[in-house]
Design an enzyme around this catalytic site. Structure first.
Site, PDB file in Angstrom:
ATOM      1  N   GLY A  53       0.868  -1.186   0.000  1.00 36.58           N
ATOM      2  CA  GLY A  53       0.000   0.000   0.000  1.00 36.58           C
ATOM      3  C   GLY A  53       0.893   1.219   0.000  1.00 36.58           C
ATOM      4  N   GLU A  54       0.580   2.198   0.824  1.00 38.88           N
ATOM      5  CA  GLU A  54       1.436   3.375   0.967  1.00 38.88           C
ATOM      6  C   GLU A  54       1.985   3.403   2.383  1.00 38.88           C
ATOM      7  OE1 GLU A  54       2.006   4.590  -2.607  1.00 38.88           O
ATOM      8  OE2 GLU A  54       2.869   5.622  -0.864  1.00 38.88           O
ATOM      9  N   SER A  55       3.293   3.217   2.491  1.00 39.33           N
ATOM     10  CA  SER A  55       3.868   3.120   3.830  1.00 39.33           C
ATOM     11  C   SER A  55       3.680   4.410   4.626  1.00 39.33           C
ATOM     12  CB  SER A  55       5.350   2.746   3.743  1.00 39.33           C
ATOM     13  OG  SER A  55       6.022   3.573   2.833  1.00 39.33           O
ATOM     14  N   CYS A  82       6.149  -5.248   0.430  1.00 41.09           N
ATOM     15  CA  CYS A  82       6.232  -3.937  -0.220  1.00 41.09           C
ATOM     16  C   CYS A  82       6.170  -2.795   0.800  1.00 41.09           C
ATOM     17  CB  CYS A  82       5.177  -3.835  -1.305  1.00 41.09           C
ATOM     18  SG  CYS A  82       5.641  -2.678  -2.592  1.00 41.09           S
ATOM     19  N   ARG A 109      12.461   3.652  -0.203  1.00 40.39           N
ATOM     20  CA  ARG A 109      11.115   3.608  -0.803  1.00 40.39           C
ATOM     21  C   ARG A 109      11.226   3.928  -2.297  1.00 40.39           C
ATOM     22  NH1 ARG A 109       7.206   7.500   0.464  1.00 40.39           N
ATOM     23  NH2 ARG A 109       5.659   5.961  -0.125  1.00 40.39           N
ATOM     24  N   HIS A 173       5.095  -8.806  -4.245  1.00 41.54           N
ATOM     25  CA  HIS A 173       3.779  -9.138  -3.678  1.00 41.54           C
ATOM     26  C   HIS A 173       3.456 -10.631  -3.795  1.00 41.54           C
ATOM     27  CE1 HIS A 173       2.352  -4.985  -3.057  1.00 41.54           C
ATOM     28  NE2 HIS A 173       3.152  -4.703  -4.078  1.00 41.54           N
ATOM     29  N   GLU A 175       1.345 -12.151  -2.231  1.00 41.57           N
ATOM     30  CA  GLU A 175      -0.105 -12.325  -2.039  1.00 41.57           C
ATOM     31  C   GLU A 175      -0.865 -12.202  -3.364  1.00 41.57           C
ATOM     32  OE1 GLU A 175       1.663  -9.731  -1.290  1.00 41.57           O
ATOM     33  OE2 GLU A 175       0.543  -7.858  -1.561  1.00 41.57           O
TER      34      GLU A 175
HETATM   35  N1  GLN Z   1       6.206   2.567  -2.704  1.00 46.24           N
HETATM   36  C1  GLN Z   1       5.205   2.223  -1.726  1.00 46.24           C
HETATM   37  C2  GLN Z   1       5.592   2.712  -0.338  1.00 46.24           C
HETATM   38  O1  GLN Z   1       6.717   2.905  -0.069  1.00 46.24           O
HETATM   39  C3  GLN Z   1       4.984   0.732  -1.662  1.00 46.24           C
HETATM   40  C4  GLN Z   1       4.272   0.240  -2.879  1.00 46.24           C
HETATM   41  C5  GLN Z   1       3.501  -1.010  -2.643  1.00 46.24           C
HETATM   42  O2  GLN Z   1       3.256  -1.416  -1.494  1.00 46.24           O
HETATM   43  N2  GLN Z   1       3.033  -1.619  -3.699  1.00 46.24           N
HETATM   44  O3  GLN Z   1       4.731   2.873   0.475  1.00 46.24           O
END
Ligand code: GLN
Length: 192
Positions: A53-55, A82, A109, A173, A175
């Site tokens: 997701g978005e860290s 990720c 990231r 991923h 999953e």
């Molecule tokens: N670039 C995203 C992050 O650092 C990670 C991308 C992803 O989870 N698919 O949050």
């Protein structure tokens, strides 16, 4: 005995993680997979998945929901993909992310650039007899790992799969794509 897995459900591909773990646990009667949104959800879990997701967003929401210390002290295994790999590290190049420091490693990231550079690769992963079709989506990479961290896979940009005790982290991923070999290795390593 069944295995109880939680999936951190604040943001990201939560449903895909739940589906993959349910499938990987189908042959273990009494197992369950639940979404984790608050501290009480962590009770009795054998493992926790931290999704892609978005860290930055997941980091902010973990703070808001009081989940930092409970996850930093969580005694089960952590399966991080990720954005999850960014969060489970102890050093991150982006100050907006407060890492959980569960695996000693430095993570960059968006190491592949902005959104465009997503790709699939047939990856050699230590412990797997055949390559794994790895799906990278704006993926991070680890640039160095501390003592006790086993590097399972790397690409030219950096390290993309690690294991540290019962924890595993992937820049791609597992999953997605229906190949559950890495989930099974993780579950076997829990010792449940
Ligand atoms: N670039 C995203 C992050 O650092 C990670 C991308 C992803 O989870 N698919 O949050």
């Amino acid at each position: 005995m069944g295995v109880k897995v939680g999936v951190l459900a604040l943001q990201g591909d939560v449903a895909e993680h739940i589906t993959a773990f349910r499938e990987a646990l189908a042959d273990r009667p009494g197992s369950s997979v639940i979404p984790v949104r608050k501290v009480a959800d962590l009770v009795d879990l054998d493992a926790l998945a931290i999704p892609g997701g978005e860290s930055t967003t997941i980091s902010r929401l973990m703070g808001k929901n009081g989940l930092y210390d409970p996850i930093a002290e969580f005694e089960g295994g952590i399966f991080a993909t990720c954005a999850g790999m960014v969060l489970i590290a102890d050093r991150v190049d982006d100050p907006r992310v407060r890492p959980l420091a569960r695996i000693p490693m430095h993570v960059d990231r968006n190491a592949f650039g902005r959104q465009v550079d997503s790709r699939e690769a047939m990856l050699e992963v230590a412990g797997l007899a055949e390559p794994f079709r790895a799906i990278f989506i704006r993926a991070p990479v680890a640039t160095d790992v501390g003592p006790g961290v086993e590097v399972l896979a790397r690409i030219p940009e950096g390290i993309v799969a690690v294991r540290s005790g019962r924890h595993m982290a992937f820049a791609f991923h597992p999953e997605l794509g229906g190949d559950l070999r890495l989930h099974r290795i993780f579950l076997d390593g829990l010792g449940v």
